[in-house]
Design a protein around this motif. Structure first.
Motif, PDB file in Angstrom:
ATOM      1  N   MET A 395       0.823  -1.198   0.000  1.00  0.00           N
ATOM      2  CA  MET A 395       0.000   0.000   0.000  1.00  0.00           C
ATOM      3  C   MET A 395       0.861   1.254   0.000  1.00  0.00           C
ATOM      4  SD  MET A 395      -3.141  -0.611  -0.306  1.00  0.00           S
ATOM      5  CE  MET A 395      -4.123  -2.108  -0.385  1.00  0.00           C
ATOM      6  N   PHE A 396       1.928   1.229   0.783  1.00  0.00           N
ATOM      7  CA  PHE A 396       2.805   2.393   0.833  1.00  0.00           C
ATOM      8  C   PHE A 396       3.512   2.584  -0.507  1.00  0.00           C
ATOM      9  CE2 PHE A 396       6.269   5.106   2.250  1.00  0.00           C
ATOM     10  CZ  PHE A 396       5.645   5.912   3.176  1.00  0.00           C
ATOM     11  N   ALA A 397       3.933   1.484  -1.123  1.00  0.00           N
ATOM     12  CA  ALA A 397       4.567   1.575  -2.438  1.00  0.00           C
ATOM     13  C   ALA A 397       3.578   2.106  -3.483  1.00  0.00           C
ATOM     14  CB  ALA A 397       5.106   0.216  -2.856  1.00  0.00           C
ATOM     15  N   ALA A 398       2.315   1.644  -3.408  1.00  0.00           N
ATOM     16  CA  ALA A 398       1.297   2.139  -4.334  1.00  0.00           C
ATOM     17  C   ALA A 398       1.062   3.634  -4.147  1.00  0.00           C
ATOM     18  CB  ALA A 398      -0.004   1.368  -4.128  1.00  0.00           C
ATOM     19  N   PHE A 399       1.057   4.078  -2.888  1.00  0.00           N
ATOM     20  CA  PHE A 399       0.906   5.508  -2.636  1.00  0.00           C
ATOM     21  C   PHE A 399       2.065   6.300  -3.239  1.00  0.00           C
ATOM     22  CE2 PHE A 399       2.930   8.710   0.072  1.00  0.00           C
ATOM     23  CZ  PHE A 399       2.085   9.782  -0.192  1.00  0.00           C
ATOM     24  N   VAL A 400       3.291   5.821  -3.085  1.00  0.00           N
ATOM     25  CA  VAL A 400       4.457   6.539  -3.609  1.00  0.00           C
ATOM     26  C   VAL A 400       4.348   6.689  -5.118  1.00  0.00           C
ATOM     27  CG1 VAL A 400       6.947   6.412  -3.951  1.00  0.00           C
ATOM     28  CG2 VAL A 400       5.980   5.879  -1.720  1.00  0.00           C
ATOM     29  N   LEU A 401       3.968   5.629  -5.829  1.00  0.00           N
ATOM     30  CA  LEU A 401       3.844   5.700  -7.287  1.00  0.00           C
ATOM     31  C   LEU A 401       2.726   6.654  -7.697  1.00  0.00           C
ATOM     32  CD1 LEU A 401       4.295   1.910  -8.183  1.00  0.00           C
ATOM     33  CD2 LEU A 401       5.987   3.752  -8.370  1.00  0.00           C
ATOM     34  N   LEU A 402       1.590   6.566  -7.012  1.00  0.00           N
ATOM     35  CA  LEU A 402       0.483   7.466  -7.331  1.00  0.00           C
ATOM     36  C   LEU A 402       0.853   8.904  -7.011  1.00  0.00           C
ATOM     37  CD1 LEU A 402      -2.412   7.762  -8.313  1.00  0.00           C
ATOM     38  CD2 LEU A 402      -3.192   7.344  -5.976  1.00  0.00           C
ATOM     39  N   SER A 403       1.600   9.113  -5.941  1.00  0.00           N
ATOM     40  CA  SER A 403       2.034  10.465  -5.581  1.00  0.00           C
ATOM     41  C   SER A 403       2.949  11.052  -6.649  1.00  0.00           C
ATOM     42  CB  SER A 403       2.747  10.431  -4.233  1.00  0.00           C
ATOM     43  OG  SER A 403       3.250  11.700  -3.891  1.00  0.00           O
ATOM     44  N   LEU A 404       3.830  10.225  -7.191  1.00  0.00           N
ATOM     45  CA  LEU A 404       4.705  10.697  -8.273  1.00  0.00           C
ATOM     46  C   LEU A 404       3.891  11.097  -9.500  1.00  0.00           C
ATOM     47  CD1 LEU A 404       7.610   8.086  -8.039  1.00  0.00           C
ATOM     48  CD2 LEU A 404       7.700  10.498  -7.365  1.00  0.00           C
ATOM     49  N   ALA A 405       2.874  10.287  -9.818  1.00  0.00           N
ATOM     50  CA  ALA A 405       2.021  10.608 -10.965  1.00  0.00           C
ATOM     51  C   ALA A 405       1.256  11.908 -10.729  1.00  0.00           C
ATOM     52  CB  ALA A 405       1.051   9.458 -11.219  1.00  0.00           C
ATOM     53  N   ILE A 406       0.786  12.113  -9.514  1.00  0.00           N
ATOM     54  CA  ILE A 406       0.061  13.349  -9.180  1.00  0.00           C
ATOM     55  C   ILE A 406       0.974  14.559  -9.324  1.00  0.00           C
ATOM     56  CG2 ILE A 406      -1.044  14.614  -7.294  1.00  0.00           C
ATOM     57  CD1 ILE A 406      -2.123  11.897  -6.297  1.00  0.00           C
ATOM     58  N   SER A 407       2.180  14.449  -8.797  1.00  0.00           N
ATOM     59  CA  SER A 407       3.132  15.567  -8.901  1.00  0.00           C
ATOM     60  C   SER A 407       3.449  15.887 -10.359  1.00  0.00           C
ATOM     61  CB  SER A 407       4.423  15.218  -8.147  1.00  0.00           C
ATOM     62  OG  SER A 407       4.168  15.042  -6.778  1.00  0.00           O
ATOM     63  N   GLN A 408       3.592  14.835 -11.172  1.00  0.00           N
ATOM     64  CA  GLN A 408       3.870  15.049 -12.583  1.00  0.00           C
ATOM     65  C   GLN A 408       2.723  15.779 -13.263  1.00  0.00           C
ATOM     66  OE1 GLN A 408       6.608  14.364 -14.393  1.00  0.00           O
ATOM     67  NE2 GLN A 408       5.609  15.235 -16.219  1.00  0.00           N
ATOM     68  N   ARG A 409       1.496  15.360 -12.950  1.00  0.00           N
ATOM     69  CA  ARG A 409       0.338  15.980 -13.596  1.00  0.00           C
ATOM     70  C   ARG A 409       0.144  17.421 -13.132  1.00  0.00           C
ATOM     71  NH1 ARG A 409      -2.045  15.087 -18.355  1.00  0.00           N
ATOM     72  NH2 ARG A 409      -4.040  16.206 -18.403  1.00  0.00           N
TER      73      ARG A 409
END
Length: 422
Positions: A395-409
């Motif tokens: 779950m924490f790894a999934a959050f990190v990846l989603l957070s990176l995508a959010i920052s990119q967008r």
């Protein structure tokens, strides 16, 4: 079209929330049961428990005493063994008597008297009668039972005066709470329950992973995306973050799967003896460090808290504020949190990984494995490592990846004028 997209995104958020709550409940229940199983399976209640060894010795002694029962098949063999033993004992007694009385005037008369009266010769001639008396003693079931009880009493007294008493407080609390029966019965039932909960948990985990992956693909692949859609995605990102810091990230389980050896010809076996177990969430790690009160551990605890809790929450909240408020593009703090801290994105994972490895392997080496050094060399020991990554890590790894995508967008929207439209 806009209303449809709103319903889809908001529906995914509500679905993720419901799945996360159910997942947390199932995992918390499974973890509580698993911890009870681990406690009851600890080596202190088995291989390193004096009460268990009393049971083992009692079984072995009982078996050996029962072997003393005379039958037509072994009666002649037993008589010969007893006869030979008595002959050896009397011969040794005669030799020692003569040797101890050599070289002195008084001893000379003792040896002469023994020879004149033929004391040892008479004893040897009476060996067949002695043998018959011993066999009659062995043949009496009551005498065998008295012998067994006498040996066991001596063993109990020795053990009680030599070894420390085991604290069964938590052990008995677990048995009373579940009300299943003996320790072995309770462990078997609880393991089945834990396995069922593990299977029940999987669909919820996969469903949440699927939603998070879908949202990540959408915000990266779609050219036209509303700000409010990004805000819904950010709100959804809080869910894996909360699960990641509340649920265990790694489970370290080192145990003796099976240990077999011979004791006086009898097979002795211990199985599933847990020698080390550790399962901690990020918040539990921080709490553990704080309770120690040592400066170095407090520093580590602060790093874990900062990079794994404070920093991610601050970044998500800053992203929400940036998207929802006009004029936020010129806010230095928001710009720093969202756009200038990308290089720290994986620092939280690194800190948690290093620390969890430390408490796991350091604990195994220093606390448990040294206890195996005194085991007999002729014992067959099969150990197993059941350590595994847990839901909190994924779950924490999934959050990190989603957070990176959010920052990119959000970075793609930085140069666009503020609007609720794409």
């Amino acid at each position: 079209m806009k209303n449809t997209r709103f319903l889809v995104f908001f529906g995914l958020l509500l679905f993720s929330l419901a799945v996360s709550i159910k997942l947390f409940h199932v995992e918390a229940t499974r973890r509580a049961i698993q911890e009870d199983v681990i406690e009851l399976s600890k080596v202190k209640y088995g291989l390193f428990n004096i009460d268990e060894w009393k049971k083992v010795v009692a079984r072995v002694v009982t078996a050996k005493v029962e072997e003393l029962e005379l039958t037509d098949a072994n009666r002649s063999t037993m008589r010969k063994r007893i006869n030979d033993l008595l002959t050896t004992v009397i011969t040794d007694l005669e030799s020692n008597f003569k040797r101890e009385n050599e070289g002195s005037f008084k001893g000379f008369f003792k040896n002469a008297g023994a020879s004149f009266l033929d004391i040892f010769g008479n004893m040897k001639r009476n060996i067949p009668e002695f043998t018959s008396q011993i066999m009659r003693f062995i043949d009496d079931p009551k005498n065998r039972e008295d012998l067994r009880e006498y040996i066991l009493e001596k063993i109990d007294n020795y053990a009680d005066n030599t070894f420390a008493e085991t604290d069964y407080t938590l052990h008995n609390e677990i048995l009373a709470r579940h009300g299943i029966g003996s320790r072995e019965e309770t462990v078997a039932v609880l393991r089945t329950r834990a396995s069922l909960l593990q299977a029940e948990k999987q669909p919820y985990s996969y469903a949440l992973y699927a939603v998070l992956l879908l949202l990540m693909v959408v915000i990266l692949a779609f050219k036209n995306i509303f700000r409010w859609e990004l805000m819904v995605v950010i709100a959804t990102a809080f869910l894996p973050l909360v699960l990641g810091i509340l649920l265990p990230m790694i489970e370290i389980d080192a145990r003796i799967a099976e240990m077999r050896f011979q004791l006086l010809g009898e097979q002795v076996r211990f199985s599933d003896q847990v020698i080390f177990y550790k399962s901690k969430s990020i918040l539990e790690v921080v709490e553990l460090m704080a309770e120690q009160g040592k400066p170095d551990l407090l520093a580590v605890g602060f790093l874990v808290l900062a990079f794994s809790v404070l920093f991610p929450f601050s970044k998500l909240i800053s992203s929400l504020v940036y998207l929802s408020r006009k004029g936020s593009k010129n806010n230095k703090f928001l710009n720093f949190m969202i756009f200038k801290t990308g290089k720290w994105s994986m620092a939280d994972v690194m800190v948690v990984a290093i620390f969890m490895s430390y408490i796991g392997f350091s604990g195994i080496v220093s606390e448990q494995l040294g206890q195996l050094e005194g085991l007999a060399k002729n014992a067959d020991i099969l150990t197993t490592n059941q350590s595994s990554l847990q839901t909190g890590f994924f779950m924490f790894a999934a959050f990190v990846l989603l957070s990176l995508a959010i920052s990119q967008r959000i970075g793609d929207l930085k140069g666009a004028p503020y609007s609720s439209e794409p």
